[in-house]
Design a protein around this motif. Structure first.
Motif, PDB file in Angstrom:
ATOM      1  N   GLY A 396      -8.176  -7.696   9.369  1.00 50.00           N
ATOM      2  CA  GLY A 396      -8.185  -6.227   9.481  1.00 50.00           C
ATOM      3  C   GLY A 396      -8.103  -5.517   8.147  1.00 50.00           C
ATOM      4  O   GLY A 396      -8.839  -4.575   7.886  1.00 50.00           O
ATOM      5  N   GLU A 397      -7.204  -5.964   7.267  1.00 50.65           N
ATOM      6  CA  GLU A 397      -7.036  -5.259   5.992  1.00 50.65           C
ATOM      7  C   GLU A 397      -6.350  -6.169   4.981  1.00 50.65           C
ATOM      8  O   GLU A 397      -5.450  -6.932   5.340  1.00 50.65           O
ATOM      9  N   ILE A 398      -6.802  -6.107   3.729  1.00 54.58           N
ATOM     10  CA  ILE A 398      -6.111  -6.844   2.663  1.00 54.58           C
ATOM     11  C   ILE A 398      -5.109  -5.870   2.056  1.00 54.58           C
ATOM     12  O   ILE A 398      -5.475  -4.967   1.311  1.00 54.58           O
ATOM     13  N   ARG A 399      -3.815  -6.056   2.438  1.00 57.97           N
ATOM     14  CA  ARG A 399      -2.787  -5.092   2.011  1.00 57.97           C
ATOM     15  C   ARG A 399      -1.961  -5.610   0.843  1.00 57.97           C
ATOM     16  O   ARG A 399      -1.386  -4.837   0.107  1.00 57.97           O
ATOM     17  N   ASP A 400      -1.849  -6.925   0.750  1.00 57.10           N
ATOM     18  CA  ASP A 400      -0.936  -7.459  -0.273  1.00 57.10           C
ATOM     19  C   ASP A 400      -1.546  -8.646  -0.988  1.00 57.10           C
ATOM     20  O   ASP A 400      -2.604  -9.161  -0.613  1.00 57.10           O
TER      21      ASP A 400
END
Length: 571
Positions: A396-400
């Motif tokens: 879904g998302e690369i947050r870290d």
């Protein structure tokens, strides 16, 4: 004779009803002018004092349809539950009732033969046609668009229980009664109304003297409702109950999800992603509407230019590598990812997705919902996927940093990895990854393409105004795409089709940076974002600004919308 077959039948029925005499019929027939449709109605009403409703009854009897007096019908929030208001407005029909599996629909044009079948297909109900006056149906739509919404009855009940906006200052705990009937009704009505208005988000914002409810439609926020200040805590508490959040905790932000099917008897299969936050005048709520009945669009319908579509399709068919989509919240990234997966989803490949939340359920694809409270994060999901023999992974998302490292590793070890990142444009994504301490050579060898995107409002085709750009506008067009010619602007008055806004729907604009040798070299040398952008443009990349102006050239949007969505390129 100036009367056609249907007109003769109508006159005959009026004679049978005792509204006309045989002599009057002969005098009508003897008229030299052709009396079709409205002309006959006008003549009967003006010269022979037949009322509009008597004309409708006679017409109905002549055509074998029951007449329906739409002027007396009251539109409510349930009216357009089965047939969208836009469709009704476009085709001049109005759903007026339901009996078992029969749907009663008033038609202005009785000779429209394909519409009943379309409505039956849309609703799954058998259509019973009633005849109504075109003027009455049009008037109903103008009133439906003018009135604030179907909240009048609920707001009156709330007014009686809590006092009207601005009354009373102190909010006591006793005022917060999330189980009261009107509050439950109000919470449901807000969600239903937003859904039927095609809103993407609902904002509940407490102010000093009242509570404002706003919807985001086609990317623009619009105020929908003002409620008494005391209603705020009760409404927020009700929404929290609907998504199993802690109603006693009002000092910290909370995230949850409403499965709306549990709270309504209507056939609405939608979920809401809910976020609460403590604000200066109380708790505010933002809800993102996730329509589970809405299927994903094909890639061709997302606004990709032919050149970008060909490049993108080539990238998603690669055996391994990383495809990143970037842009702010609500820029259509999820829809593009789902459309891409749908296009490449075949029985011989395994697709795993890690999402927070799962926005659309896709057939044949294994989707995993994240639960940060129990430690199920994107990084953990990604690790588990690598042991589950996938061909394609969607995160879904690369947050870290941790997620970024595993994503790059997956892309380098024979998997096609698709994900999203929050950056302004495609070239700055490289800098974002290096900020996360990913080695430049790892980035350059894993990335296939970066697609930055935004959503721009489509100008209404019905009422748009063509003009020749001059001065600064002409300059911007010539500099960006080397072209100048007639373009369109929106009509400030709008039309019924676009609900008076001049815009209808949205179209995607894309900046597709596909890696090539020169770009890989630039990334490895840790070049600045501006330098990478120049290399990408030399390799054929159209910037967001250029793509937005190509949409203006094609008449899909306006210069005003293009400039407000993406600023002009520097240099």
């Amino acid at each position: 004779m100036a009367l056609g077959k249907v007109q003769s039948l109508i006159v005959a029925k009026l004679i049978a009803m005792g509204r006309l005499t045989a002599e009057q019929r002969d005098s009508i027939a003897a008229r030299p002018q052709d009396l079709n449709g409205d002309a006959l109605d006008r003549l009967l009403q003006e010269d022979f004092k037949v009322t509009a409703f008597q004309c409708l009854v006679a017409k109905g009897r002549a055509l074998g349809l029951a007449p329906f007096n739409v002027a007396r019908y009251r539109i409510s929030s349930q009216t357009f539950e089965r047939i969208p208001q836009e469709f009704c407005q476009e085709n001049l029909v109005l759903p007026v009732g339901q009996v078992g599996d029969l749907l009663l629909v008033a038609f202005a044009n009785p000779f429209e033969v394909t519409l009943p079948a379309k409505i039956q297909e849309m609703t799954g109900k058998r259509v019973v046609r009633l005849l109504a006056r075109e003027k009455d149906i049009k008037e109903k739509f103008s009133r439906a668009n003018d009135r604030s919404s179907g909240f009048d009855d609920v707001v009156q009940q709330i007014g009686a229980e809590y006092g009207m906006p601005g009354e009373g200052d102190a909010i006591k705990d006793a005022d917060v009664n999330e189980e009261s009937g009107p509050i439950i009704q109000l919470a449901n009505r807000i969600i239903e109304d937003a859904y039927f208005a095609s809103a993407s988000d609902i904002h509940v914002e407490p102010q000093e003297k009242d509570v404002i409810v706003r919807y985001r439609v086609d990317g623009m926020c619009q105020e929908k409702l003002r409620l008494p200040v005391k209603v705020g805590p009760a409404l927020v508490a009700r929404l929290k109950i609907m998504c199993n959040l802690d109603i006693s905790e009002r000092r910290l932000p909370q995230d949850g999800r409403i499965v709306f099917k549990q709270y309504t008897k209507k056939n609405l299969d939608l979920d809401l992603r809910v976020s609460t936050a403590p604000l200066n005048h109380g708790e505010g709520v933002v809800m993102r509407i996730l329509d589970k009945q809405k299927s994903t669009l094909p890639l061709t319908a997302l606004g990709f230019s032919e050149e970008n579509l060909a490049k993108y399709r080539e990238c998603i068919r690669q055996p391994y590598g990383m495809i990143l989509h970037c842009g702010p919240t609500g820029s259509g990234k999820s829809m593009t990812l789902y459309s891409a997966l749908n296009e490449i989803n075949t029985p011989d490949i395994v697709i795993r997705t890690a999402e927070d939340p799962i926005e659309y359920t896709l057939a044949g694809i294994n989707q995993m919902q994240m639960h940060r409270q129990i430690g199920l994060t994107f990084a953990m999901a990604l690790r588990s996927f690598l042991r589950q023999d996938p061909d394609i992974i969607l995160v879904g998302e690369i947050r870290d940093v941790e997620t970024a490292e595993i994503a790059v590793e997956a892309a380098l070890t024979g998997h096609l990895l698709i994900s999203t990142l929050h950056t302004n444009d495609a070239p700055s994504t490289i800098a974002r990854l290096t900020d996360m301490d990913i080695e430049p050579f790892m980035i350059s060898s894993s990335i296939l393409c970066v697609c930055a995107q935004r959503l721009m409002r489509r100008v209404c085709k019905q009422c748009r105004i063509q003009y020749e750009p001059k001065g600064r506008e002409k300059e911007i067009l010539e500099k960006a795409i080397g072209w100048s010619g007639p373009i369109f602007k929106h009509n400030t008055k709008g039309c019924p089709k676009c609900n008076g806004s001049g815009y209808r729907g949205r179209v995607g604009i894309h900046e597709l940076m596909v890696t090539n040798e020169e770009l890989i070299e630039g990334i490895n040398k840790k070049m600045e974002t501006a330098e990478l952008k120049k290399i990408a443009m030399k390799g054929g990349m159209k910037t967001l600004h250029q793509d937005s102006l190509l949409k203006v050239k094609d008449g899909l949007s306006t210069m005003e919308e293009a400039i407000s969505t993406v600023p002009p390129d520097l240099g």
